[in-house]
Design a protein around this motif. Structure first.
Motif, PDB file in Angstrom:
ATOM      1  N   SER A 144       0.814  -1.216   0.000  1.00 44.18           N
ATOM      2  CA  SER A 144       0.000   0.000   0.000  1.00 44.18           C
ATOM      3  C   SER A 144       0.847   1.266   0.000  1.00 44.18           C
ATOM      4  O   SER A 144       0.392   2.330   0.421  1.00 44.18           O
ATOM      5  N   THR A 145       2.088   1.145  -0.456  1.00 39.80           N
ATOM      6  CA  THR A 145       2.992   2.295  -0.521  1.00 39.80           C
ATOM      7  C   THR A 145       3.405   2.542  -1.970  1.00 39.80           C
ATOM      8  O   THR A 145       3.100   1.746  -2.866  1.00 39.80           O
ATOM      9  N   GLY A 146       4.130   3.630  -2.183  1.00 38.50           N
ATOM     10  CA  GLY A 146       4.633   3.921  -3.517  1.00 38.50           C
ATOM     11  C   GLY A 146       5.927   3.214  -3.851  1.00 38.50           C
ATOM     12  O   GLY A 146       6.418   3.323  -4.982  1.00 38.50           O
ATOM     13  N   PHE A 147       6.490   2.483  -2.900  1.00 36.86           N
ATOM     14  CA  PHE A 147       7.765   1.808  -3.141  1.00 36.86           C
ATOM     15  C   PHE A 147       7.583   0.734  -4.206  1.00 36.86           C
ATOM     16  O   PHE A 147       6.830  -0.224  -4.028  1.00 36.86           O
ATOM     17  N   ARG A 148       8.276   0.925  -5.327  1.00 36.79           N
ATOM     18  CA  ARG A 148       8.174   0.015  -6.470  1.00 36.79           C
ATOM     19  C   ARG A 148       6.717  -0.232  -6.853  1.00 36.79           C
ATOM     20  O   ARG A 148       6.292  -1.357  -7.131  1.00 36.79           O
ATOM     21  N   ASN A 149       5.941   0.850  -6.809  1.00 40.81           N
ATOM     22  CA  ASN A 149       4.517   0.796  -7.187  1.00 40.81           C
ATOM     23  C   ASN A 149       3.744  -0.254  -6.403  1.00 40.81           C
ATOM     24  O   ASN A 149       2.826  -0.903  -6.929  1.00 40.81           O
ATOM     25  N   GLY A 150       4.114  -0.400  -5.141  1.00 41.57           N
ATOM     26  CA  GLY A 150       3.417  -1.346  -4.273  1.00 41.57           C
ATOM     27  C   GLY A 150       3.880  -2.776  -4.403  1.00 41.57           C
ATOM     28  O   GLY A 150       3.339  -3.662  -3.733  1.00 41.57           O
ATOM     29  N   ASN A 151       4.880  -3.027  -5.234  1.00 39.45           N
ATOM     30  CA  ASN A 151       5.348  -4.393  -5.468  1.00 39.45           C
ATOM     31  C   ASN A 151       6.665  -4.710  -4.774  1.00 39.45           C
ATOM     32  O   ASN A 151       7.226  -5.792  -4.972  1.00 39.45           O
ATOM     33  N   GLY A 152       7.182  -3.779  -3.988  1.00 41.79           N
ATOM     34  CA  GLY A 152       8.456  -4.006  -3.322  1.00 41.79           C
ATOM     35  C   GLY A 152       8.360  -5.055  -2.231  1.00 41.79           C
ATOM     36  O   GLY A 152       7.305  -5.277  -1.636  1.00 41.79           O
ATOM     37  N   ASP A 153       9.471  -5.731  -1.979  1.00 44.18           N
ATOM     38  CA  ASP A 153       9.537  -6.758  -0.941  1.00 44.18           C
ATOM     39  C   ASP A 153      10.942  -6.699  -0.341  1.00 44.18           C
ATOM     40  O   ASP A 153      11.888  -7.268  -0.894  1.00 44.18           O
ATOM     41  N   VAL A 154      11.078  -5.992   0.772  1.00 39.63           N
ATOM     42  CA  VAL A 154      12.400  -5.788   1.370  1.00 39.63           C
ATOM     43  C   VAL A 154      13.018  -7.116   1.799  1.00 39.63           C
ATOM     44  O   VAL A 154      14.208  -7.355   1.604  1.00 39.63           O
ATOM     45  N   LEU A 155      12.201  -7.988   2.354  1.00 38.78           N
ATOM     46  CA  LEU A 155      12.734  -9.265   2.815  1.00 38.78           C
ATOM     47  C   LEU A 155      13.246 -10.109   1.643  1.00 38.78           C
ATOM     48  O   LEU A 155      14.277 -10.777   1.763  1.00 38.78           O
ATOM     49  N   LYS A 156      12.559 -10.065   0.529  1.00 42.28           N
ATOM     50  CA  LYS A 156      13.015 -10.815  -0.650  1.00 42.28           C
ATOM     51  C   LYS A 156      14.371 -10.312  -1.121  1.00 42.28           C
ATOM     52  O   LYS A 156      15.271 -11.105  -1.427  1.00 42.28           O
ATOM     53  N   ASP A 157      14.523  -8.984  -1.193  1.00 40.78           N
ATOM     54  CA  ASP A 157      15.816  -8.414  -1.573  1.00 40.78           C
ATOM     55  C   ASP A 157      16.911  -8.833  -0.601  1.00 40.78           C
ATOM     56  O   ASP A 157      18.014  -9.212  -1.001  1.00 40.78           O
ATOM     57  N   LEU A 158      16.596  -8.756   0.704  1.00 45.13           N
ATOM     58  CA  LEU A 158      17.599  -9.077   1.719  1.00 45.13           C
ATOM     59  C   LEU A 158      17.982 -10.548   1.669  1.00 45.13           C
ATOM     60  O   LEU A 158      19.158 -10.892   1.823  1.00 45.13           O
TER      61      LEU A 158
END
Length: 256
Positions: A144-158
């Motif tokens: 529900s944020t603008g980060f990567r148009n709502g598709n971001g996943d910090v844990l996946k990146d980490l």
């Protein structure tokens, strides 16, 4: 009566000393009954000596011993509070306050590896209930944020960066959740009854690759919590450690 040891015969002196040492170091009967264990109960008939004896036989479990080898690890915690400059989130924050523009988890892991760290614990959800992965079970998070148009996943990146730099990954999932329990927009502060639930709950269009299921007697909130724990433990590679926090900012709706 046996004559005293002849000081001119070193062999007799050595034998005598060995006998004395064996007597002094022989375990008592109670010593022989105690084996190394991770815990010992203190009984009502224990005295100070027997308590010390039990304490001397306490050793870590294999998991505890392995944890002690992690002498220097990283802990990553950020979320809405990063942008509101508050110590504690209320759970009432609009997700859009999480205004993350760029994310470079490779830089995090490169720095931690260079510092000699072996593991990183990531706060996937703190007490404010905001989730930093693409959970099936809430919209109160990155979706529900603008980060990567709502598709971001910090844990996946980490998780990908940890694999790249040879760091173990752990997750912190807060049992407390002010959004779901206190916020009128939350779903689970409803004092529901415990019933048998299947974990994970099925969500149309988002099947799990891992087909394992569990049955638990839980209320609505704890079903939600277990569903999210299943996501974290099955979709982000090997999770080496899980942290739960005992903090209760508020108690409501079966949140135990």
């Amino acid at each position: 009566m046996k004559p005293p040891l002849d000081p001119k015969k070193p062999t007799e002196i050595l034998i005598g000393l060995c006998l004395l040492l064996s007597i002094a170091c022989s375990p008592s009967k109670k010593d022989l009954l105690l084996a190394p264990r991770s815990t010992y109960d203190i009984d009502k008939d224990d005295n100070q000596d027997s308590i010390r004896l039990k304490a001397a036989h306490v050793v870590p479990t294999e998991n505890q011993y392995n944890a002690l080898k992690d002498e220097f690890i990283g802990f990553v915690h950020f979320g809405p509070n990063t942008f509101t400059a508050k110590e504690w989130g209320s759970g009432m924050e609009d997700p859009t306050v999480f205004d993350l523009k760029e994310l470079d988890t490779d830089q995090w892991c490169e720095a931690m590896k260079a510092a000699g760290m072996t593991k990183v614990i990531f706060t996937a959800k703190h007490h404010d209930g905001f989730v930093l992965w693409q959970s099936r079970y809430t919209t109160h998070g990155l979706m529900s944020t603008g980060f990567r148009n709502g598709n971001g996943d910090v844990l996946k990146d980490l998780a990908a960066s940890c694999e790249k730099y040879g760091l173990d990954l752990g997750v912190y999932l807060s049992p407390a959740d002010l959004y779901q329990i206190e916020n009128p927009l939350g779903l689970y502060g409803n004092l529901s009854k415990k019933t048998k639930r299947t974990i994970p709950a099925t969500v149309k269009g988002r099947p799990f690759e891992n087909q394992t299921t569990f049955e638990f007697e839980v209320d609505d909130y704890n079903e939600y919590f277990l569903n999210q724990l299943f996501e974290l433990l099955t979709e982000y590679g090997p999770i080496k450690e899980v942290w739960f926090d005992g903090a209760h900012p508020k108690r409501k709706g079966g949140q135990t």
